[in-house]
Design an enzyme around this catalytic site. Structure first.
Site, PDB file in Angstrom:
ATOM      1  N   SER A  32      10.838  11.049   7.391  1.00  0.00           N
ATOM      2  CA  SER A  32       9.638  11.880   7.446  1.00  0.00           C
ATOM      3  C   SER A  32      10.018  13.297   7.822  1.00  0.00           C
ATOM      4  CB  SER A  32       8.663  11.332   8.502  1.00  0.00           C
ATOM      5  OG  SER A  32       7.591  12.226   8.725  1.00  0.00           O
ATOM      6  N   SER A  80       0.840  -1.201   0.000  1.00  0.00           N
ATOM      7  CA  SER A  80       0.000   0.000   0.000  1.00  0.00           C
ATOM      8  C   SER A  80       0.873   1.248   0.000  1.00  0.00           C
ATOM      9  CB  SER A  80      -0.929   0.032   1.227  1.00  0.00           C
ATOM     10  OG  SER A  80      -0.172   0.157   2.423  1.00  0.00           O
ATOM     11  N   LYS A 120      11.695   8.310  13.335  1.00  0.00           N
ATOM     12  CA  LYS A 120      12.124   8.959  12.100  1.00  0.00           C
ATOM     13  C   LYS A 120      13.379   9.802  12.318  1.00  0.00           C
ATOM     14  CE  LYS A 120       8.867   7.151   9.641  1.00  0.00           C
ATOM     15  NZ  LYS A 120       9.165   6.113   8.632  1.00  0.00           N
ATOM     16  N   ASP A 136       6.046  -7.456   2.753  1.00  0.00           N
ATOM     17  CA  ASP A 136       4.985  -6.816   3.533  1.00  0.00           C
ATOM     18  C   ASP A 136       4.293  -7.895   4.351  1.00  0.00           C
ATOM     19  OD1 ASP A 136       2.785  -5.138   4.438  1.00  0.00           O
ATOM     20  OD2 ASP A 136       3.214  -3.866   2.715  1.00  0.00           O
ATOM     21  N   LEU A 164       7.632  -7.063  10.022  1.00  0.00           N
ATOM     22  CA  LEU A 164       8.880  -6.302  10.183  1.00  0.00           C
ATOM     23  C   LEU A 164       9.166  -5.926  11.630  1.00  0.00           C
ATOM     24  CD1 LEU A 164       8.414  -4.186   6.986  1.00  0.00           C
ATOM     25  CD2 LEU A 164      10.323  -5.745   7.395  1.00  0.00           C
ATOM     26  N   ILE A 216       3.107   4.543  -0.266  1.00  0.00           N
ATOM     27  CA  ILE A 216       4.360   4.884  -0.936  1.00  0.00           C
ATOM     28  C   ILE A 216       5.120   3.628  -1.337  1.00  0.00           C
ATOM     29  CG2 ILE A 216       6.592   6.046  -0.654  1.00  0.00           C
ATOM     30  CD1 ILE A 216       5.153   7.976   1.299  1.00  0.00           C
ATOM     31  N   TYR A 245       6.736   7.829  17.022  1.00  0.00           N
ATOM     32  CA  TYR A 245       6.858   7.998  15.567  1.00  0.00           C
ATOM     33  C   TYR A 245       7.917   9.048  15.249  1.00  0.00           C
ATOM     34  CZ  TYR A 245       5.762   8.892  10.712  1.00  0.00           C
ATOM     35  OH  TYR A 245       5.862   9.049   9.347  1.00  0.00           O
TER      36      TYR A 245
END
Length: 257
Positions: free
Chosen positions: A116, A14, A159, A35, A51, A16, A155
């Site tokens: 990100s 899904s 990143k 995935d 993952l 990107i 998150y």
């Protein structure tokens, strides 16, 4: 651009990741999609993996071939997921897979990490980032408790750490011509877009007003594909914002421009 290259794309079912797999395939690559869910597009091979699981990643590493030309680490979880899951998938698993694949990468291979805009303040978290070098699948919760990484902060931190790790490894495998770079999208309309809006709330809405529009997967994937190609051979340890100018807007504000 990627003719006859073997490219591994994580998160290929899904968003990107899917668009990166599609564009890499169109550029001539043999795409191995990785995935937890099967891809909806045409790929050359699919390997199902969690993952966030060391055992699952070990099985993946054993199944992958020994002549890989590129790794696109696109898979990631949004800030609405648990702290442990976000840290395991976005940071610990990404690094574990990448380091495990180094012996299987061809000379001249390319690694591209999806970071990100949320991670561009990494320099303010250096102490925690350096401490995270000892992170593994078993000590994520203890690490997060120790460093007050709670909620959506997981998150942002994941990143930040990915960007810093990319910069650190700019020349690590230079003798083999293996390079590593990252791409930092701004807000992108993907299946997890609403998760970011729900988490960031007013801040995200204000960002949307500042930008001309949210990003699309078609804005991000071409940059990843370029970095996977030989044309990007002298780009090493770079983090490229692809965000409609949002990072430049932040820098301009901080600098009084």
């Amino acid at each position: 651009m990627l003719k006859n290259k073997i490219i591994v794309v994580t998160g290929a079912s899904s968003g990107i990741g899917e668009e990166t797999a599609r564009q890499a395939k169109n550029a001539g690559a043999r795409v191995i999609a990785v995935d937890i869910n099967p891809p909806k597009i045409d790929v050359d091979h699919f390997l199902q993996v969690d993952l966030g699981s060391k055992d699952s990643l070990d099985a993946l590493l054993a199944a992958l071939p020994s002549n890989i030309d590129g790794l696109a680490n696109i898979a990631g979880l949004p800030p609405t997921k648990s702290v442990e899951s976000v840290m395991k998938v976005n940071l610990v698993g990404l690094k574990y897979l990448t380091l495990g694949l180094i012996p299987k990468l061809s000379d001249g291979a390319s690694i591209v990490n999806l970071a990100s805009l949320a991670g561009l303040g990494w320099a303010d978290s250096l102490a925690e980032i350096k401490a995270s070098e000892s992170l593994d699948f078993d000590n994520v919760n203890a690490f997060c408790d120790r460093h007050q990484i709670k909620g959506a902060r997981s998150y942002f931190f994941s990143k930040e750490a990915v960007i810093a790790w990319t910069i650190q490894n700019r020349w690590t495998w230079r003798e083999r011509g293996i390079r590593i770079n990252s791409v930092s999208p701004g807000p992108v309309q993907t299946p997890i877009f609403q998760d970011f809006i729900d988490t960031l709330g007013v801040r995200a809405a204000e960002d949307m007003l500042t930008m001309d529009r949210p990003g699309r997967v078609e804005d991000i994937a071409p940059v990843v594909v370029f970095l996977l190609s030989d044309a990007a051979g002298w780009i090493r340890g770079s983090n490229i914002p692809v965000d409609g100018g949002m990072y430049s807007h932040i820098l301009a504000g901080k600098s009084g421009l």
